[in-house]
Write an enzyme that holds these catalytic residues in place. Structure first.
Site, short mmCIF file in Angstrom:
data_model
loop_
_atom_site.label_atom_id
_atom_site.label_comp_id
_atom_site.label_asym_id
_atom_site.label_seq_id
_atom_site.Cartn_x
_atom_site.Cartn_y
_atom_site.Cartn_z
N ASP A 345 0.83 -1.20 0.00
CA ASP A 345 0.00 0.00 0.00
C ASP A 345 0.87 1.26 0.00
OD1 ASP A 345 -2.30 1.93 0.97
OD2 ASP A 345 -3.27 0.01 0.55
N TRP A 456 -6.10 1.27 -7.33
CA TRP A 456 -6.15 2.64 -7.86
C TRP A 456 -7.03 3.48 -6.93
CZ3 TRP A 456 -5.04 4.10 -13.38
CH2 TRP A 456 -5.35 5.43 -13.65
N ASP A 457 -6.40 4.39 -6.20
CA ASP A 457 -7.11 5.17 -5.19
C ASP A 457 -7.33 6.59 -5.68
OD1 ASP A 457 -8.35 5.70 -2.79
OD2 ASP A 457 -6.67 5.06 -1.54
N ASN A 459 -8.34 10.11 -3.36
CA ASN A 459 -8.65 10.43 -1.96
C ASN A 459 -9.18 11.83 -1.70
OD1 ASN A 459 -8.24 8.20 -0.07
ND2 ASN A 459 -6.19 8.11 -0.96
N ASP A 526 -13.47 2.24 3.75
CA ASP A 526 -12.30 2.21 4.63
C ASP A 526 -12.66 1.67 6.01
OD1 ASP A 526 -10.61 3.17 2.71
OD2 ASP A 526 -10.58 5.23 3.43
#
Length: 711
Positions: A345, A456-457, A459, A526
């Site tokens: 991560d 693929w984030d 935020n 999350d």
């Protein structure tokens, strides 16, 4: 095969799916109007539904607000418009003039109808598209608009489609709402009169709402009742408006964008809206969910028939303290547990030591990976696992080499205060140079380091969403951003056939049928607290199948809620989707590691049922009685039942649950106990899941159909 037919004498078009029909016709004004959506009809039966337009009750009414295939702004229309147009001379509105139609001959079980129109005065072309398939009752609809003139046209609203419902005594709206860490909270509430708007103005679908709706008459349940629904395949800002009118009708319209922005069309330019797919079923919310799940597996996901691997992610174990040594040690423990995909991560690149710096500088941190990611990737592969990595391509920290070199690449409105969220800014993916840069480093990263999987984030939401120097830049970027995002994902997949991708946006901020066309699974929230996840997963599964739902087992007390529940309870919750493990394995005891390995092996024996079977919600996640879900094989050969008791059982009755999807007259053996059950008893009288005593009890029951010669 799906059929698309037209009655020349009445002008009625009839689209037929395996169990439903959808009928439209062109009225005397040239407008495309809705006739029917529901149980199957013959062409003659559909023609019977054509009723000549009556006179309005008063001069204040105008045309009915519900009943057109794409209600426009123009004439005596006062309902919610799906299409609003502003021309270069300042005039507005649209008048339907039919120009033709086209039926694409069904091939490979697919048929498509295109109804073509233009405005009676201005050179604006509009085509309504309908697609039906022979293996689903989902109908795909979208609209194509083209400026055939020599002057600019602004589409102030350009929805994909409007769906009209039959007159019912009452209407009830189902949708999901929530926030970060509490996504997919299912709401079922009486549809009020007037307009109800569900939307996201954030540049992503958002944690706060999902781009889909279901409507019933207020009497539908899990296994009975008529349910109408639609889902938008779009990964940016969106809006769905439901309306309930005084004349007893209801409907909904949906598409890209939100109020205050438009889609500009230059001369010769064309805009194709995303699909707004619709489904009718008379089998209740359970049948609706199963139909959406099957559609997604067959026609949305790139590899929907694949069995997804058990995943381990390093985030909760190491945070930003990522280095070759600790990742190799975690990989050894993960492999011993039975993990098949190891994912590193955040924290592996550039100056990334927290969330304040490094985003945009996508090269391995030299002091932590002196030889690059290659040695770690080799170790992971040697251990028999695939290798994955976290990325956030759409973001940049102001404290980064990328931002110092390209400060003009971020979303920004000159003269406005620049907002930072999570110490980062949004890169303007609407720019082709930004999209090309992202594709370039991503494909090098995947190629050079043997990467099999990308998390693929994304935020943060958009703010100050300007595009300086581009005419109509503020309006154009909302759709161009998503188009280029899709383009990068499409090119990556074309370049790397074995690459698999998870969509993530701080949890479930970007989950929709559009992004799932280009990714393989979704990070749902999350929040990994197992008790909260029962509720989140219940809402998520209303539309999306378990094959898309990443679910982790993490450590207790939970980082977010401080709740402690047993390891087995946590595993059984995560086994409802794509099983992942996110705890710090270096801190797990030998007993926990042994139990975890046993549960991973148990999941592998039944994951084909979870990922590709039919979901039955036997008891919901609210109230004192146990939560129970069932996954059944399509051919009735086996089934899995998962059950959880969320708190003390004192005084709570142990009610049996009636199983579904079994072969009538067959017998089923419990693979753990060897006990044999008759299908009739299980289906009509029920199964009492054997829940252990104590708080936070859970169990998994795997039943396999016995052969005729088995005793």
């Amino acid at each position: 095969m799906p059929t698309i037919s037209r009655a020349p004498d009445t002008g009625v078009w009839l689209l037929t799916t395996p169990r439903t029909s959808y009928a439209v016709h062109i009225d005397e004004t040239g407008a495309p109007c809705h006739l029917a959506w529901g149980p199957r009809l013959t062409p003659r039966e559909a023609a019977e539904l054509v009723v000549p337009a009556g006179e309005a009750a008063s001069s204040f009414e105008g045309r009915p607000a519900v009943g057109e295939e794409l209600p426009v702004d123009g004439g005596t229309r006062y309902g919610t418009p799906s299409l609003q147009v502003r021309y270069a001379d300042g005039s507005r509105g649209f008048e339907w003039q039919p120009t033709g139609h086209r039926v694409l001959t069904p091939s490979d079980g697919v048929g498509e109808l295109r109804l073509e129109f233009r405005d009676r005065h201005y050179p604006l072309y509009v085509a309504l598209h309908y697609r039906v398939r022979d293996d689903t009752d989902v109908i795909e609809r979208w609209t194509v608009l083209r400026n055939d003139g020599e002057q600019r046209v602004s589409l102030e609203r350009a929805d994909s489609a409007a769906w009209s419902l039959p007159p019912l005594a009452d209407y009830r709206l189902s949708h999901v709402t929530g926030q970060w860490s509490a996504e997919s909270q299912l709401r079922r509430e009486r549809l009020p009169h007037g307009e109800t708007v569900l939307t996201s103005r954030r540049g992503i679908p958002s944690h706060h709402a999902g781009p889909w709706v279901m409507v019933d008459g207020g009497d539908a349940g899990e296994e009975h009742g008529r349910v109408f629904g639609a889902a938008l395949a779009w990964s940016g800002s969106w809006r769905i408006t439901t309306q309930r009118t005084p004349d007893g009708r209801a409907g909904f319209t949906g598409g890209v964008g939100h109020e205050g922005i438009c889609v500009p069309l230059a001369p010769g330019e064309e805009f194709t809206t995303p699909v707004f797919a619709g489904l009718f079923t008379d089998g209740g919310f359970g049948a609706a969910s199963r139909a959406w799940h099957a559609y997604t597996l067959r026609h949305v996901l790139p590899h929907g028939r694949e069995v997804a691997p058990v995943l381990y992610n390093s985030w909760e174990a190491t945070g930003f303290d990522v280095a070759e040594a600790n990742q190799k040690a975690l990989a050894e423990r993960a492999a011993a547990l039975g993990v098949e995909l190891y994912v590193v991560d955040d924290g592996w690149f550039g100056a990334r030591r927290g969330d304040h710096a490094g985003l945009g500088d996508w090269t391995p941190a030299r002091e932590r990976f002196p030889r690059g990611l290659g040695p770690l990737a080799d170790t992971v592969h040697r251990l028999g696992m695939r290798f994955g990595i976290w990325v956030e391509p759409e973001m940049v920290n102001p404290d980064s080499d990328l931002y110092r070199e390209h400060p003009d690449w971020v979303l920004h409105t000159p003269g406005r205060t620049r907002s930072e969220l999570r110490n980062q800014l949004v890169l303007n993916f609407a720019r082709d140079d930004v999209a090309d840069w992202a594709h370039g480093w991503l494909t090098r990263l995947v190629t050079d380091h043997g990467i099999d999987f990308l998390k693929w984030d994304m935020n943060r939401a958009f703010s100050e969403a300007g595009w300086p120097g581009i005419p109509d830049g503020h309006d154009r970027l909302w759709t161009a951003y998503v188009a280029n995002l899709y383009g990068v994902l499409d090119r990556l997949r074309a370049d790397h056939a074995g690459l698999r991708i998870e969509t993530c946006s701080g949890g479930g901020g970007r989950v929709d049928l559009g992004i799932l066309t280009r990714t393989d699974q979704a990070w749902v929230s999350d929040n990994t607290d197992a008790v909260d996840r029962l509720v989140i997963q219940h809402g998520f599964g209303q539309l999306h199948p378990a094959r898309t739902m990443s679910a982790w087992v993490t450590d207790v007390p939970n980082q977010l809620t401080s709740r402690t529940v047993p390891l087995r309870f946590r595993f059984h919750v995560a086994m409802c989707g794509l099983l992942g493990i996110g705890g710090d394995l270096a801190r797990w005891s030998e007993a926990e590691l042994a139990e975890g390995a046993e549960l991973v092996a148990e999941y592998k024996r039944v994951r084909h049922l979870v990922q590709h079977g039919a979901l039955y919600r036997l008891s919901g996640p609210h109230g004192e009685v146990p939560t129970v879900v069932q996954y059944a094989a399509e051919d009735g050969t086996e089934t899995l039942v998962l059950a959880w008791q969320r708190g003390p059982r004192h005084g709570v009755p142990r009610l049996p649950v009636r199983l579904r999807g079994l072969t009538p007259g067959a017998r089923y053996r419990d693979t753990r106990t060897g006990e044999v059950h008759h299908a009739t008893v299980l289906a009509e009288y029920g199964l009492r899941p054997d829940l252990p005593s104590g708080d936070w009890a859970s169990t998994a029951v795997h039943l396999v159909r016995m052969g005729r010669d088995e005793t």
